[in-house]
Design a protein around this motif. Structure first.
Motif, PDB file in Angstrom:
ATOM      1  N   PRO A  65       0.816  -1.234   0.000  1.00  0.00           N
ATOM      2  CA  PRO A  65       0.000   0.000   0.000  1.00  0.00           C
ATOM      3  C   PRO A  65       0.840   1.269   0.000  1.00  0.00           C
ATOM      4  CG  PRO A  65      -0.912  -1.600   1.530  1.00  0.00           C
ATOM      5  CD  PRO A  65       0.409  -2.143   1.087  1.00  0.00           C
ATOM      6  N   ALA A  66       1.935   1.267   0.784  1.00  0.00           N
ATOM      7  CA  ALA A  66       2.825   2.434   0.782  1.00  0.00           C
ATOM      8  C   ALA A  66       3.487   2.602  -0.583  1.00  0.00           C
ATOM      9  CB  ALA A  66       3.882   2.288   1.874  1.00  0.00           C
ATOM     10  N   TYR A  67       3.869   1.503  -1.210  1.00  0.00           N
ATOM     11  CA  TYR A  67       4.463   1.567  -2.543  1.00  0.00           C
ATOM     12  C   TYR A  67       3.466   2.121  -3.557  1.00  0.00           C
ATOM     13  CZ  TYR A  67       5.539  -0.264  -7.182  1.00  0.00           C
ATOM     14  OH  TYR A  67       5.718  -0.392  -8.545  1.00  0.00           O
ATOM     15  N   ALA A  68       2.218   1.672  -3.477  1.00  0.00           N
ATOM     16  CA  ALA A  68       1.208   2.149  -4.428  1.00  0.00           C
ATOM     17  C   ALA A  68       0.962   3.652  -4.273  1.00  0.00           C
ATOM     18  CB  ALA A  68      -0.092   1.365  -4.233  1.00  0.00           C
ATOM     19  N   ARG A  69       0.898   4.130  -3.035  1.00  0.00           N
ATOM     20  CA  ARG A  69       0.699   5.576  -2.825  1.00  0.00           C
ATOM     21  C   ARG A  69       1.903   6.376  -3.308  1.00  0.00           C
ATOM     22  NH1 ARG A  69      -1.848   3.696   2.019  1.00  0.00           N
ATOM     23  NH2 ARG A  69       0.114   3.892   3.176  1.00  0.00           N
ATOM     24  N   LEU A  70       3.098   5.885  -3.028  1.00  0.00           N
ATOM     25  CA  LEU A  70       4.298   6.601  -3.463  1.00  0.00           C
ATOM     26  C   LEU A  70       4.417   6.595  -4.984  1.00  0.00           C
ATOM     27  CD1 LEU A  70       6.870   8.064  -2.644  1.00  0.00           C
ATOM     28  CD2 LEU A  70       8.013   5.841  -2.469  1.00  0.00           C
ATOM     29  N   ARG A  71       4.070   5.506  -5.614  1.00  0.00           N
ATOM     30  CA  ARG A  71       4.098   5.456  -7.079  1.00  0.00           C
ATOM     31  C   ARG A  71       3.111   6.445  -7.678  1.00  0.00           C
ATOM     32  NH1 ARG A  71       2.022   0.008  -9.598  1.00  0.00           N
ATOM     33  NH2 ARG A  71       0.135   0.917  -8.721  1.00  0.00           N
ATOM     34  N   LEU A  72       1.946   6.576  -7.057  1.00  0.00           N
ATOM     35  CA  LEU A  72       0.969   7.555  -7.529  1.00  0.00           C
ATOM     36  C   LEU A  72       1.493   8.974  -7.365  1.00  0.00           C
ATOM     37  CD1 LEU A  72      -1.906   7.894  -8.649  1.00  0.00           C
ATOM     38  CD2 LEU A  72      -2.725   8.003  -6.289  1.00  0.00           C
TER      39      LEU A  72
END
Length: 373
Positions: A65-72
């Protein structure tokens, strides 16, 4: 005679008809044996990397989830987001370890210098020590020898010290190997963030083939359990360690890296920071002035109690499994399998709890349908 011929012919026909079935079974057994042999060989080849793979999978699920937010936030640049998260994780691991190594080396150098210059003095023991049960006389004699001639005591205890030292070296080596494995897992997890959705789809398809909708539910429950345990146990432990490190820096406590690392480990293994914070508070009242000691104590109390408030909320959020089952899994898994059992314990107990509920519900439904039938 005709009847005997007929019976013999029937037996021959029966034997001929059973031969293909026996051959088919033998062929199936041979195939299963070959598949089992290759599976065993594959497991032996993969076994040395099993812990790294499990940790990498746990880290990927927990941090996705942290990776997905940072990628966004980075405009869809997944590689950059994975690199940043990997570097942050490595910094969280290597930073405290570097502080511990440098702090311990500095303390050892100071201790060695004081010992070489004769600056280490041991006060004489009280007479009451001699009357302690079992060990009083021997402890009193060794203590008196240490206060008068420390070099002689060290030479006397040299064999025992060498044995303890060798055991300590072995423990440190095993810890070092475990830390290197964890660092490797962090790096491997960095490469799993981008293909994570595809790997998740493969796992969901496999679970669907094995147990249908129930298998899909188990996969989702496993994902939720990993993330909740990561937030409620690892996350709270990191918060407590960070706050403790700030307090140690403010009051100039010696060996702050070692103390903070001990707090982190005790919080992760569910013992709590009290074994470290309580001696720290006692040290404050003996080494600091009254105002500073009071301030140190008041700051340490919430650090020791914050996990009792945050952990139950974060661990049980979004799970149908009772909080008691999760906590038993966390404690039992940690005691049985170490740090990795921290995640495996609640997952296994949650799946078993869900299976037990399904079995009980199926039994009650069968009993209710029986009389009506």
């Amino acid at each position: 005679m005709d009847e005997n011929r007929t019976r013999n012919d029937e037996r021959i026909d029966t034997a001929k008809s059973t031969l293909p079935a026996i051959e088919t079974r033998i062929t199936d057994f041979v195939r299963l044996g070959i598949v089992g042999l290759f599976a065993y060989w594959s497991l032996t080849l993969v076994a040395p990397f099993a812990i790294i793979a499990i940790w990498a999978a746990i880290l990927t699920v927990a941090l996705y989830p942290a990776y997905a937010r940072l990628r966004l936030m980075l405009g869809g640049r997944g590689r950059l987001a994975a690199l940043i998260i990997t570097l942050l994780n490595l910094g969280i691991i290597i930073g405290p370890l570097a502080a511990i190594v440098f702090g311990s080396a500095e303390a050892a150098q100071v201790l060695f210098t004081r010992f070489k210059d004769g600056g280490i003095t041991v006060p004489l023991p009280a007479e009451s020590v001699r009357h302690w049960p079992l060990v009083g006389e021997r402890l009193y004699a060794s203590w008196v020898l240490a206060s008068s001639n420390l070099d002689a005591l060290i030479k006397q205890l040299e064999p025992s010290l060498l044995h303890v030292g060798s055991s300590a070296v072995g423990i440190i080596a095993s810890i070092g190997i475990g830390l290197l494995s964890f660092v490797a897992s962090v790096i491997v997890a960095g490469f799993l963030f981008q293909p994570g959705p595809r790997i998740g789809n493969v796992i969901m398809t496999f679970a669907d083939r094995i147990a249908g909708q129930r298998g899909l539910g188990f996969v989702k429950m496993t994902t939720s359990t990993i993330r909740n345990v990561a937030r409620g146990v690892i996350g709270v432990a990191l918060i407590q360690t960070f706050l403790c490190a700030i307090v140690l820096h403010i009051f100039a406590v010696p060996l702050p890296g070692l103390i903070a690392f001990a707090v982190l480990i005790l919080c992760i293994v569910q013992i709590g920071p009290a074994p470290v914070l309580l001696p720290l508070a006692i040290w404050g009242w003996s080494a600091l002035d009254t105002g500073s000691a009071l301030a140190l104590t008041l700051l340490l109390v919430p650090i020791g109690l914050i996990d009792n408030i945050m952990k139950p909320i974060l661990v049980a959020r979004g799970l149908s499994t009772p909080m008691l089952v999760i906590l038993i899994g966390v404690l039992g898994g940690t005691l049985s399998y170490g740090l990795i059992g921290l995640f495996l314990g609640p997952i296994v107990l949650s799946v078993f709890y869900d299976l037990l509920l399904v079995w009980l519900r199926a039994g009650s439904e069968t009993q209710q349908q029986g009389p009506t039938a």
